[in-house]
Structure formats: C-alpha cells, structure tokens
Design a protein around this motif. Structure first.
Motif: not given
Length: 123
Positions: A94-110
C-alpha cells in the motif's frame, strides 16, 4: 492506531492538501479517497501512480539496492504529489498518496506529517 478514514482525514489537515488516497499498488485500486474534485480525479491518479511505485521498486531490485522507498515526490507547476509506500506489516503493498497546492504547502512539514500518519495507520 488510526483507521483508513482517520488517516485520510489527518492527511487532509496538512496545510495545502487538495486530496489524499490510500492505494493498493498490486491492483492499482484506491482503498479510500478524500478530497480531489473535477480537476483532480484521485481514483485515476491513484492508478497512474501505481505504475510509478512499481517502476521504482523494479529499479531498486535491478540495482541490487537493499533499501526501501521513503517517499516519491512529483513536482508540477502548481502542485506537489507525494507518494509514501507503507513500511509496516499491515501496510505491505500500500501507499499513501497526497496532492498539495504548491503555493500553500510546506513540503518539509507535509513529509513529516505524512510519516506520522503512516506510523499511526492500521489497515
């Protein structure tokens, strides 16, 4: 331990989250989805990203690397797509899949928060 529904709700609380899914990469089927919309069909994205996960696993095997994938990041102009294969016994395949809005997201924190969700999930 968190159920699939709780894990997906937690993923959607990550800053900038647009959609989340738990996916079986042996079949390509999403076991659960949350978010998305008319411009983001998570079932189709889950199936497509199954091929990404399979290809990366094959590459590791061909290279003879005795390691595991932590996550796979796909960057688009306006989005981050984060794929995190589950490492625990109950998450095999299994894998978790997450789509983030690039402007609002903090990639490291996500990435950090998705790792925590992986640790808590029980399938």
């Amino acid at each position: 331990m968190a159920s699939t529904d709780v894990a997906l709700k937690d993923a959607m609380l990550i800053e900038g989250a647009r959609g989340a899914a738990l996916v079986d990469y042996t079949s390509g089927m999403a076991l659960g989805v949350l978010g998305g919309g008319k411009d983001l069909d998570l079932a189709i994205a889950a199936a497509g990203n199954t091929e990404v996960v399979r290809a990366k696993i094959r590459a590791l095997e061909l290279l003879g690397l005795q390691d595991q994938i932590e996550d796979i990041l796909i960057t688009l102009g306006g989005q981050y797509h984060l794929i995190r294969p589950l490492a625990g016994k109950t998450g095999k395949g299994l894998f978790l899949y997450l789509v983030l809005d690039r402007v609002r997201a903090n990639l490291a924190m996500a990435r950090h928060q998705l790792r925590r969700i992986e640790d808590d999930i029980e399938v």
